[in-house]
Structures are given as C-alpha cells and as structure tokens.
Design a protein around this motif. Structure first.
Motif, PDB file in Angstrom:
ATOM      1  N   PRO A 277       0.822  -1.212   0.000  1.00 21.56           N
ATOM      2  CA  PRO A 277       0.000   0.000   0.000  1.00 21.56           C
ATOM      3  C   PRO A 277       0.859   1.267   0.000  1.00 21.56           C
ATOM      4  O   PRO A 277       1.909   1.307   0.649  1.00 21.56           O
ATOM      5  CB  PRO A 277      -0.807  -0.126   1.291  1.00 21.56           C
ATOM      6  CG  PRO A 277      -0.956  -1.606   1.464  1.00 21.56           C
ATOM      7  CD  PRO A 277       0.368  -2.184   1.004  1.00 21.56           C
ATOM      8  N   THR A 278       0.395   2.258  -0.717  1.00 25.76           N
ATOM      9  CA  THR A 278       1.023   3.568  -0.986  1.00 25.76           C
ATOM     10  C   THR A 278       2.202   3.476  -1.974  1.00 25.76           C
ATOM     11  O   THR A 278       2.792   4.490  -2.314  1.00 25.76           O
ATOM     12  CB  THR A 278       1.459   4.332   0.294  1.00 25.76           C
ATOM     13  OG1 THR A 278       2.596   3.671   0.892  1.00 25.76           O
ATOM     14  CG2 THR A 278       0.342   4.453   1.328  1.00 25.76           C
ATOM     15  N   PHE A 279       2.522   2.273  -2.425  1.00 27.46           N
ATOM     16  CA  PHE A 279       3.535   2.099  -3.479  1.00 27.46           C
ATOM     17  C   PHE A 279       2.904   1.342  -4.658  1.00 27.46           C
ATOM     18  O   PHE A 279       3.534   0.464  -5.247  1.00 27.46           O
ATOM     19  CB  PHE A 279       4.728   1.290  -2.960  1.00 27.46           C
ATOM     20  CG  PHE A 279       5.626   2.016  -1.996  1.00 27.46           C
ATOM     21  CD1 PHE A 279       6.706   2.770  -2.450  1.00 27.46           C
ATOM     22  CD2 PHE A 279       5.398   1.951  -0.622  1.00 27.46           C
ATOM     23  CE1 PHE A 279       7.546   3.423  -1.552  1.00 27.46           C
ATOM     24  CE2 PHE A 279       6.234   2.603   0.278  1.00 27.46           C
ATOM     25  CZ  PHE A 279       7.316   3.346  -0.193  1.00 27.46           C
ATOM     26  N   ALA A 280       1.652   1.668  -4.983  1.00 26.49           N
ATOM     27  CA  ALA A 280       0.912   0.863  -5.970  1.00 26.49           C
ATOM     28  C   ALA A 280       1.591   0.855  -7.337  1.00 26.49           C
ATOM     29  O   ALA A 280       1.616  -0.172  -8.019  1.00 26.49           O
ATOM     30  CB  ALA A 280      -0.515   1.383  -6.093  1.00 26.49           C
ATOM     31  N   SER A 281       2.152   1.980  -7.744  1.00 25.14           N
ATOM     32  CA  SER A 281       2.771   2.013  -9.084  1.00 25.14           C
ATOM     33  C   SER A 281       3.990   1.089  -9.118  1.00 25.14           C
ATOM     34  O   SER A 281       4.205   0.345 -10.081  1.00 25.14           O
ATOM     35  CB  SER A 281       3.157   3.448  -9.468  1.00 25.14           C
ATOM     36  OG  SER A 281       3.956   4.031  -8.455  1.00 25.14           O
ATOM     37  N   TYR A 282       4.765   1.113  -8.042  1.00 22.28           N
ATOM     38  CA  TYR A 282       5.966   0.267  -7.957  1.00 22.28           C
ATOM     39  C   TYR A 282       5.577  -1.213  -7.956  1.00 22.28           C
ATOM     40  O   TYR A 282       6.130  -2.025  -8.709  1.00 22.28           O
ATOM     41  CB  TYR A 282       6.725   0.628  -6.687  1.00 22.28           C
ATOM     42  CG  TYR A 282       8.036  -0.099  -6.468  1.00 22.28           C
ATOM     43  CD1 TYR A 282       9.191   0.299  -7.141  1.00 22.28           C
ATOM     44  CD2 TYR A 282       8.128  -1.159  -5.573  1.00 22.28           C
ATOM     45  CE1 TYR A 282      10.404  -0.356  -6.912  1.00 22.28           C
ATOM     46  CE2 TYR A 282       9.326  -1.812  -5.341  1.00 22.28           C
ATOM     47  CZ  TYR A 282      10.467  -1.401  -6.013  1.00 22.28           C
ATOM     48  OH  TYR A 282      11.660  -2.040  -5.793  1.00 22.28           O
ATOM     49  N   ALA A 283       4.605  -1.573  -7.103  1.00 24.32           N
ATOM     50  CA  ALA A 283       4.179  -2.973  -7.023  1.00 24.32           C
ATOM     51  C   ALA A 283       3.584  -3.434  -8.354  1.00 24.32           C
ATOM     52  O   ALA A 283       3.837  -4.561  -8.796  1.00 24.32           O
ATOM     53  CB  ALA A 283       3.169  -3.154  -5.884  1.00 24.32           C
ATOM     54  N   ALA A 284       2.819  -2.553  -9.008  1.00 27.31           N
ATOM     55  CA  ALA A 284       2.235  -2.914 -10.308  1.00 27.31           C
ATOM     56  C   ALA A 284       3.341  -3.127 -11.343  1.00 27.31           C
ATOM     57  O   ALA A 284       3.310  -4.079 -12.131  1.00 27.31           O
ATOM     58  CB  ALA A 284       1.274  -1.814 -10.765  1.00 27.31           C
ATOM     59  N   ALA A 285       4.339  -2.251 -11.309  1.00 27.81           N
ATOM     60  CA  ALA A 285       5.444  -2.384 -12.276  1.00 27.81           C
ATOM     61  C   ALA A 285       6.216  -3.676 -12.038  1.00 27.81           C
ATOM     62  O   ALA A 285       6.530  -4.416 -12.970  1.00 27.81           O
ATOM     63  CB  ALA A 285       6.370  -1.171 -12.174  1.00 27.81           C
ATOM     64  N   LYS A 286       6.526  -3.968 -10.776  1.00 28.52           N
ATOM     65  CA  LYS A 286       7.317  -5.168 -10.482  1.00 28.52           C
ATOM     66  C   LYS A 286       6.500  -6.445 -10.726  1.00 28.52           C
ATOM     67  O   LYS A 286       7.044  -7.455 -11.173  1.00 28.52           O
ATOM     68  CB  LYS A 286       7.844  -5.128  -9.047  1.00 28.52           C
ATOM     69  CG  LYS A 286       8.795  -3.952  -8.755  1.00 28.52           C
ATOM     70  CD  LYS A 286      10.054  -3.980  -9.604  1.00 28.52           C
ATOM     71  CE  LYS A 286      11.064  -2.922  -9.162  1.00 28.52           C
ATOM     72  NZ  LYS A 286      12.285  -2.897  -9.994  1.00 28.52           N
ATOM     73  N   GLY A 287       5.199  -6.395 -10.432  1.00 23.35           N
ATOM     74  CA  GLY A 287       4.337  -7.529 -10.774  1.00 23.35           C
ATOM     75  C   GLY A 287       4.348  -7.762 -12.278  1.00 23.35           C
ATOM     76  O   GLY A 287       4.374  -8.905 -12.756  1.00 23.35           O
TER      77      GLY A 287
END
Ligand code: NAD
Length: 261
Positions: free
Chosen positions: A153-163
């Motif tokens: 949470p609060t790092f959604a863009s990062y997590a989406a990119a790494k996923g």
C-alpha cells in the motif's frame, strides 16, 4: 568466482550506485567487461568504472535514460563497439514513489512505469534482438522486487510495475528458451542502498523493516550481486524464468514466524 564469466560483456543499467554498482563491481571481479549506465550521476558511474577496473575487469560509463529507445540502443552500441559484443544485460535501473494511490498523479504513475517496466521491456528487447541477430546464447537479468509478490500500500505504481516484470520475465523466458536466451529476475528484499537511505536513517522505520525479515537484518548490495553473478554464469545453465528472491526470508510470511495464526 565463475571462470566462464571472464571476458564476457555485460550492460548494467542504473549502475552508478546501490545494487547496480555492486553488480558492476562483482562483474569486474569476475574479469568481465561492463557498460555502466547512469542517468545523471556521472561522477558515481566513473567511480564504479574505476572500481571495476581495479577489480580486474574492463569498464566504460554511459549516460542514458532506460525509458527511451535511443538510450538503450546507445548502451548496446557501446558494448559492441568498445568490447566486441554482448553476453549479459542487467535491467537494474528503478525508482519508487510513495503516495496514497488516490492521490497518485498520472504523471507519477507514468514515470514509475516508464522506468521500472518500460525500461525493462526496452532493455530486454534490445538485448534479444542482438542475441538473435548474432545467433548466440544470451542472458537477461531483471531487478524485480519482493513486491512482485507482496502487496505494498502507498507504493501501488511500484508494485504494479514489479508484478508486471515478473510475468514479462516468465513470458519472454519461455518465448526465447529455444534460442538459448535465458531470462531471470532477482527479487531483493530490504537492501541497504540509496533508495532506502531516508527510511533507514529513521531508527523506528529501520527497526520496523528489520522486524519483517526472518533473518533479522537488512541485506547488502553485494549479496544481491552474488545472485546476479550466479544467474549470469553457466552454473545456472538450466535456470530460466525464475525470480531468485534475495530477501532474508521476507517472502516467507514473517508474521507467522512464532506459529501464530
Ligand atoms: P538506487 O536508487 O540506489 O539505484 C537505482 C538506480 O537506477 C540509480 O542509479 C538511478 O540513477 C537509476 N535510474 C533511475 N531512473 C533511471 C533511468 N531513467 N535511466 C537510467 N537509470 C535510471 O536503487 P537500488 O536499491 O540500487 O535498486 C536497484 C533495483 O533493485 C531497482 O530496480 C529497485 O526497484 C530494485 N530493488 C531494490 C530494493 C532495495 O531494498 N534496495 C528492493 C527490491 C528491489
């Protein structure tokens, strides 16, 4: 040391500091030739190049934005023109932005995607095109994260990119396996690099992070670089499409560590 790595040529993106600099230095110790990419830290990249040479390798530093086709093309051309080819491409460059997702601007979302996801695509595409044209084996290593698996949470863009990097790695590993091109990711946990400098300077946040690591400590960039050297070497010759988590056990659901639940 992996004897087959000597004189191999690698591109390491975002190599002027942190994990990228540790990978470049480890490749230097393996007596490889390394194209050290930097975005704006020219001095940092030059220092890393000197360290690679001192360790027994060859090195050149090159400014490029990995989110652009011209940038990644410059990196490949430098490898070919200065060192005679390319064997290993490490998509290491990355960044993160912390903000509640409903406040995340489209510009910031696009920025993270451009570097953490499009940059990986462009780097892989450039390397694969070269490997196929030469009809030679190739090796691609993508720096993903434990957050290709753990929501953040609060790092959604990062997590989406790494996923995205996870499935991109698996997909192209399968697509190019018959060309003898291996593609793997490394998923670091909490590593002591500039990306975490502000967080780790705060003792409470530092302790909080350590408490999420079963091995009870923050990782070192050299420990991630050791994984990159193994994946680059023929010791991992039958390995493709994996994420090698280097995380002190962070992906093992540490909240359950004393038998809770
Ligand atoms: P860092 O901030 O120390 O280094 C990132 C590097 O990427 C910097 O040199 C930066 O200049 C470069 N970069 C950023 N945008 C660029 C661009 N457009 N073109 C070229 N270079 C660019 O971070 P780090 O901790 O060394 O992280 C390296 C990689 O490992 C990243 O992909 C990061 O997401 C991943 N990772 C790090 C950790 C950690 O705890 N440090 C954990 C998981 C994943």
């Amino acid at each position: 040391m992996y004897s087959d790595l000597a004189h191999k040529v690698a591109v390491v993106t975002g190599g002027s500091k942190g994990i990228g600099s540790a990978i470049a230095q480890r490749f230097g110790a393996e007596h490889m030739a390394v194209v050290i990419n930097y975005h704006n830290d020219e001095k940092g990249a030059q220092k890393v190049a000197a360290q690679v040479k001192a360790a027994g390798g060859q090195a050149v530093s090159v400014q490029a934005d990995v989110a652009t086709e011209s940038g990644v093309t410059d990196l490949l051309e430098t490898a070919v023109n200065q060192f005679g080819g390319l064997d290993v491409w490490v998509n290491n460059a990355g960044m993160e932005i912390q903000v509640p997702t409903h406040e995340l601007s489209l510009a910031d979302w696009n920025k993270v995607m451009a570097i953490d996801q499009t940059g990986v695509f462009l780097g892989a595409k450039t390397a694969i095109t070269y490997f196929k044209r030469q009809g030679k084996p190739g090796n691609i290593i993508n720096l993903s994260s434990v957050h290709e698996q753990i929501p953040w949470p609060t790092f959604a863009s990062y997590a989406a990119a790494k996923g995205g990097v996870k499935l991109f790695t698996q997909t192209i590993a399968m697509e190019y396996a018959r060309d003898n091109i291996r593609v793997n990711s490394i998923g670091p946990g909490a590593i002591n690099t500039p990306i975490n400098a502000k967080k780790f300077a705060d003792q409470t946040q530092y302790d909080q992070t350590v408490s999420m690591v079963p091995m009870n400590r923050i990782g070192k960039p050299a420990e991630v670089a050791a994984g990159a050297a193994w994946l680059a070497s023929s010791e991992s010759s039958y390995v493709t499409g994996i994420t090698l988590f280097i995380d002190g056990g962070m992906t093992l659901y540490p909240a359950f560590k004393d038998g809770q639940g």
